[in-house]
Design a protein around this motif. Sequence first.
Motif, PDB file in Angstrom:
ATOM      1  N   UNK A  84     -14.253 -37.039   8.458  1.00 40.74           N
ATOM      2  CA  UNK A  84     -13.634 -36.204   7.421  1.00 40.74           C
ATOM      3  C   UNK A  84     -13.741 -36.877   6.054  1.00 40.74           C
ATOM      4  N   UNK A  85     -13.522 -38.200   6.012  1.00 41.76           N
ATOM      5  CA  UNK A  85     -13.646 -38.918   4.742  1.00 41.76           C
ATOM      6  C   UNK A  85     -15.082 -38.873   4.225  1.00 41.76           C
ATOM      7  N   UNK A  86     -16.035 -39.028   5.146  1.00 43.67           N
ATOM      8  CA  UNK A  86     -17.438 -39.009   4.744  1.00 43.67           C
ATOM      9  C   UNK A  86     -17.833 -37.641   4.196  1.00 43.67           C
ATOM     10  N   UNK A  87     -17.404 -36.580   4.873  1.00 41.96           N
ATOM     11  CA  UNK A  87     -17.729 -35.237   4.392  1.00 41.96           C
ATOM     12  C   UNK A  87     -16.996 -34.926   3.087  1.00 41.96           C
ATOM     13  N   UNK A  88     -15.802 -35.464   2.924  1.00 36.80           N
ATOM     14  CA  UNK A  88     -15.094 -35.266   1.666  1.00 36.80           C
ATOM     15  C   UNK A  88     -15.822 -35.905   0.496  1.00 36.80           C
ATOM     16  N   UNK A  89     -16.334 -37.127   0.694  1.00 42.70           N
ATOM     17  CA  UNK A  89     -17.113 -37.792  -0.365  1.00 42.70           C
ATOM     18  C   UNK A  89     -18.388 -37.018  -0.675  1.00 42.70           C
ATOM     19  N   UNK A  90     -19.032 -36.487   0.380  1.00 41.20           N
ATOM     20  CA  UNK A  90     -20.241 -35.691   0.150  1.00 41.20           C
ATOM     21  C   UNK A  90     -19.928 -34.453  -0.675  1.00 41.20           C
ATOM     22  N   UNK A  91     -18.749 -33.841  -0.424  1.00 45.19           N
ATOM     23  CA  UNK A  91     -18.363 -32.661  -1.199  1.00 45.19           C
ATOM     24  C   UNK A  91     -18.141 -33.014  -2.661  1.00 45.19           C
ATOM     25  N   UNK A  92     -17.542 -34.183  -2.911  1.00 48.47           N
ATOM     26  CA  UNK A  92     -17.258 -34.588  -4.285  1.00 48.47           C
ATOM     27  C   UNK A  92     -18.529 -34.919  -5.067  1.00 48.47           C
ATOM     28  N   UNK A  95     -23.859 -31.269  -6.437  1.00 49.01           N
ATOM     29  CA  UNK A  95     -25.008 -31.201  -5.532  1.00 49.01           C
ATOM     30  C   UNK A  95     -25.742 -32.534  -5.460  1.00 49.01           C
ATOM     31  N   UNK A  96     -26.511 -32.743  -4.399  1.00 51.75           N
ATOM     32  CA  UNK A  96     -27.244 -33.995  -4.256  1.00 51.75           C
ATOM     33  C   UNK A  96     -28.343 -34.083  -5.308  1.00 51.75           C
ATOM     34  N   UNK A  97     -28.707 -35.300  -5.637  1.00 53.38           N
ATOM     35  CA  UNK A  97     -29.888 -35.511  -6.478  1.00 53.38           C
ATOM     36  C   UNK A  97     -29.613 -35.694  -7.949  1.00 53.38           C
ATOM     37  N   UNK A  98     -28.349 -35.495  -8.403  1.00 50.58           N
ATOM     38  CA  UNK A  98     -28.126 -35.506  -9.843  1.00 50.58           C
ATOM     39  C   UNK A  98     -27.772 -36.844 -10.442  1.00 50.58           C
ATOM     40  N   UNK A  99     -27.209 -37.757  -9.657  1.00 52.19           N
ATOM     41  CA  UNK A  99     -26.689 -39.005 -10.213  1.00 52.19           C
ATOM     42  C   UNK A  99     -27.779 -40.065 -10.305  1.00 52.19           C
ATOM     43  N   UNK A 100     -27.984 -40.618 -11.503  1.00 53.47           N
ATOM     44  CA  UNK A 100     -28.951 -41.700 -11.704  1.00 53.47           C
ATOM     45  C   UNK A 100     -28.220 -42.880 -12.325  1.00 53.47           C
ATOM     46  N   UNK A 101     -27.730 -43.792 -11.489  1.00 54.26           N
ATOM     47  CA  UNK A 101     -26.875 -44.867 -12.013  1.00 54.26           C
ATOM     48  C   UNK A 101     -27.573 -45.792 -12.991  1.00 54.26           C
ATOM     49  N   UNK A 102     -28.889 -45.889 -12.934  1.00 57.60           N
ATOM     50  CA  UNK A 102     -29.619 -46.780 -13.837  1.00 57.60           C
ATOM     51  C   UNK A 102     -30.230 -46.032 -15.014  1.00 57.60           C
ATOM     52  N   UNK A 103     -29.829 -44.790 -15.232  1.00 61.58           N
ATOM     53  CA  UNK A 103     -30.373 -44.029 -16.348  1.00 61.58           C
ATOM     54  C   UNK A 103     -31.482 -43.092 -15.927  1.00 61.58           C
ATOM     55  N   UNK A 104     -31.994 -42.333 -16.897  1.00 62.34           N
ATOM     56  CA  UNK A 104     -32.999 -41.314 -16.617  1.00 62.34           C
ATOM     57  C   UNK A 104     -34.408 -41.858 -16.498  1.00 62.34           C
ATOM     58  N   UNK A 183     -31.300 -25.159  -7.444  1.00 64.56           N
ATOM     59  CA  UNK A 183     -30.711 -24.285  -6.431  1.00 64.56           C
ATOM     60  C   UNK A 183     -30.839 -24.903  -5.045  1.00 64.56           C
ATOM     61  N   UNK A 184     -31.966 -25.561  -4.775  1.00 66.14           N
ATOM     62  CA  UNK A 184     -32.111 -26.254  -3.493  1.00 66.14           C
ATOM     63  C   UNK A 184     -31.011 -27.293  -3.302  1.00 66.14           C
ATOM     64  N   UNK A 185     -30.702 -28.038  -4.368  1.00 66.28           N
ATOM     65  CA  UNK A 185     -29.683 -29.085  -4.264  1.00 66.28           C
ATOM     66  C   UNK A 185     -28.321 -28.494  -3.904  1.00 66.28           C
ATOM     67  N   UNK A 186     -27.966 -27.366  -4.515  1.00 64.51           N
ATOM     68  CA  UNK A 186     -26.689 -26.723  -4.191  1.00 64.51           C
ATOM     69  C   UNK A 186     -26.705 -26.164  -2.771  1.00 64.51           C
ATOM     70  N   UNK A 187     -27.811 -25.543  -2.382  1.00 63.95           N
ATOM     71  CA  UNK A 187     -27.899 -24.991  -1.029  1.00 63.95           C
ATOM     72  C   UNK A 187     -27.797 -26.090   0.018  1.00 63.95           C
ATOM     73  N   UNK A 188     -28.445 -27.212  -0.243  1.00 63.85           N
ATOM     74  CA  UNK A 188     -28.403 -28.319   0.715  1.00 63.85           C
ATOM     75  C   UNK A 188     -26.976 -28.825   0.877  1.00 63.85           C
ATOM     76  N   UNK A 189     -26.282 -29.046  -0.233  1.00 57.63           N
ATOM     77  CA  UNK A 189     -24.909 -29.542  -0.165  1.00 57.63           C
ATOM     78  C   UNK A 189     -24.007 -28.556   0.563  1.00 57.63           C
ATOM     79  N   UNK A 190     -24.190 -27.264   0.288  1.00 53.13           N
ATOM     80  CA  UNK A 190     -23.378 -26.255   0.970  1.00 53.13           C
ATOM     81  C   UNK A 190     -23.645 -26.256   2.468  1.00 53.13           C
ATOM     82  N   UNK A 191     -24.918 -26.385   2.859  1.00 52.90           N
ATOM     83  CA  UNK A 191     -25.256 -26.385   4.284  1.00 52.90           C
ATOM     84  C   UNK A 191     -24.638 -27.582   4.991  1.00 52.90           C
ATOM     85  N   UNK A 192     -24.618 -28.755   4.338  1.00 57.85           N
ATOM     86  CA  UNK A 192     -23.997 -29.926   4.954  1.00 57.85           C
ATOM     87  C   UNK A 192     -22.510 -29.681   5.195  1.00 57.85           C
ATOM     88  N   UNK A 193     -21.842 -29.091   4.213  1.00 61.46           N
ATOM     89  CA  UNK A 193     -20.410 -28.834   4.370  1.00 61.46           C
ATOM     90  C   UNK A 193     -20.137 -27.796   5.450  1.00 61.46           C
TER      91      UNK A 193
END
Length: 739
Positions: A84-92, A95-104, A183-193
Motif C-alpha cells: 500500500x505504501x509503495x502504490x501510494x508513492x507511485x500515485x504521488x 505521471x511517470x517520466x516527468x522528474x529529472x533530478x539532474x536537470x533537463x 498521454x501514455x505516461x498518464x495512462x500507464x500510471x492509471x493502469x498501475x493504480x
Amino acid sequence: MSAPSPLRAPPPVRFYAFVVFAAAWLVFWVQPLAVRGILPVLGGSAAVWNTAMVFFQSALLAGYALAHFLVRRASPRAQLAILAALWGCAALTAPVGGLRPFGEAPGALPPVLWLLGTLAGALGLAFVAAATLTPLVQAWLARCGAGAASRDPYFLYAASNAGSAGALLAYPFLIEPFVGLERQAWLWSAALLVLAPFLFVLWRALPGSRAAAPLAAAAPFPEPRHPEPLAVGRILALSAVPSALLLGVTQYLATDLASVPLLWTVPLALYLGTFVHAFARRQLVPLHLLARLIPLVLIALAILFTLTRTVLAFGLVHLLVFTAAALYCHGALAGLRPPTAGLTRFYLLLSAGGLTGGLLVALAAPLVFADVYEYPIALAAVAAFLPPATFAFRRRHLLVAAAALACVVGGLVTAAEVFEGFDDGLPLLVAGMFALVALAAPALLVLRAKPFLLAGALVAVFLAPSGISLHTEEVVARERTFFGVYRVIESGGKRSFYHGTTMHGAEWPRPDGSIESRTTYYGPETPFGDLLRALVRRPSPLVIGLAGLGTGSLACYARPGDEVRIYEIDPVVVDLARKHFAALRDCAPEARVAIGDARLLIERERASLDILTLDTFSSDAIPVHMLTEEAFESYLRVLAEDGILAVHISNRHLDLEPVLAALADRLGLAGRIKRYESAETDESPPRGSESSVVTVLARDEATLGSLDLDAGWVPLGSPDRVRAWTDDYTSIVPLLYWR
C-alpha cells in the motif's frame, strides 16, 4: 487494520495469470516510453537504450529482492502495508517520466550518470512496484493451495514474459503511432493504480494468522536449502550471457539504422519469448536439439560477422542466432529451477545475472574495449555452456581443430584484405579463400567435445580477422565514448575519420603542401559544395550553422568575416577534429563550438542563421528526433527569412526523402533534393568526392531560385508515402531499402 480472512476458495488460476500478465505488460511498456522521452537529450545515441537497460535490470532486481523479503520475512499484514505504501508513492509521482533530478540536460555530468539518475527519479518507485508482482504473485499462488498450480507456479513466469513481449510488440505498432508520450505516461500510471484492487483480492486468499505476527515469524515457506555454489554460478552465468547478447544485438541493429523503439523492442520481445518457451509447461524445441544446433549457427555467424556488417542483409541472421542462443541458455536455466520454497531466491539470482550481463556490456565494455568486442565475445561464450560431446576427444582432434582454425582465420583475413579493393566482383583469390573457409570451418565442430575450447576458437574467428586487418592500417587515434567508437586512420597520405562503420570526413595534402579539407560528402562537386558556393555569393558576412562537426570540412566554405557556429554533442569529436585535422585550424579558427544535442542547442540559439546544415549522423544512423515537425519548427525560428536548411540524408539502409517531403508539405516549405554519384578518377591527389544525398529547404521558391542550383536538383517526391514524423511518432519501416 484487521488480518486477512481467507476466502472459502482461492481465486481462479487465470486471475493470478491476469495480474502477472498485466504487471509485466506495464513493466515493459514503460521502458520504451521513458527512453523515447529522454532520447533527444542525448543525441539519439544507440547507447541510450543499452544504458537505460542497466537501470531497468537494476530496478527489476530491486523488485525481485523486495518480493523475496516480503515472502520470507513479512507477515501477510505487513506485506499489505508495504505494498500500500509503495502504490501510494507511485500515485504521488504520477505521471511517470516527468522528474529529472539532474536537470533537463546532462551539462557537466557524464551522460551515463545523468541518464541513470533521471530514470531513477522519473519512474524508479513505480517500476519497482510493478516488477515486484511477478515473483510475489507466484509465491501467493503457491501458498493458497490451489492444487497442481500451487505445487508448480513457475508457469506464471511464462504468462509474465508473454505480457512483456506483448507490450514490446504493441508499442511501435499500436501505442506509439496513436498515443502521445504525455498521454501514455498518464495512462500507464492509471493502469498501475488500477491493479491495486486485484492485488487486494489475491492477498485476501492468503492463509494468514488472524493475529498480528512479527515480521521474522511469518515466513510462508520453510527456509530452503542454499543451492550449491556451482549451481548459483551457473544460474548467474546462464542469465548474464543472454542479457549481454540482447544489448549487443540491439546495438548492432541500431548503430547503422536508427535508435528507435522498433529496434529496441523486437530483440527484447524475442528475448522474453525465449523465457516463455523455457518456462512453459511443454517446450516446443527440445534442449538437446538446440545443443546440436548452436555450434553450427555460431560458426556460420562468426564467418558472416567478419565478412560483412550490412544490417539489412544479415540483421535477420543475427536475430535468429541470438534467439537460438537465448532459447538454449534459458532452457538450461529453467532446468535449474528449485522447488517452490526457493522460488523467490531463484528469481533473485536470475535477475542478478541479467543485470551482470547488462553492466558488462553497457558500462564496463566501453571502458575496457576500444571497439565493440563485447557482442562477439558474448556470442562465443554461449558455446561454453554446451554439454560435452560423447565421443572421446584425442590429441589428433585438437590438431585437426587447430589447423582448421588457422585456415578459417587466415582465409577470412586474406579475403577481407583483397576484397577491400574490388567493387566489381570477387577476384579468384577471394573466391579461393571463401572455399577454404567453407571447407575448413566444419572441422571446428570436433571442439564440441570441449565446450570451452570451442568458445575460445569462436572468439578467435570473431575477433582475429578484424584485429589483424585493423593493425594493417595506420591508426592515428582511437576513442570510444558514450556516443560511439571513433578512429582516425592514415593511409597513403589520406587521413580519414570514422564513426562506427562509416567515414565522416577525410583530408590529404595538396602538391603545394597545404591540406585539402573539402572532400568526401563535402567536396566542391557534391550537393553541399553546390549550396555553399551559391550561398557565399551573397553579401558578407553570413552566419553559418553546422549541426554535427565531423572533421569540420563544411567550415572551409566560409569566407573571412563569416561567422561559423558549430553544434556537436560529443566533446571528443571536437578534440579529434582540432588535433588531427586542419579544417577548423585553417578555415574557421574563430568558430564558436557549442557542446550538446544540436536540436536543444538550436532551440536556445539567439542568432539568425543564413544557412543551417544538419549532418548529425551516428555511424550511419541519423537521430530521428532531428527530423520531426517540432524540430523543424525550431530550425525555422533561427533561420533568416531568406535562410536555407540543408539536410544530409545519405544512408545505406534508409530512404529518408519521404520524411523530408512530408515535413516540407506540413510546414509549407519549398524543397529540392540532389542525389550525387561520384565518378572514379585517376587524378593525383584525387578529388575525393563521395556519393551523397542532400535536401535543401526554404520558406519559399524565390529563395531557392536565388541560389541558381543546377538541373541535378529536383523537387522532393510525393509527401503521401509516409506520415510526417513528430516527437510522438516516428516509423522507419516504410523507409527501409529492402535489397
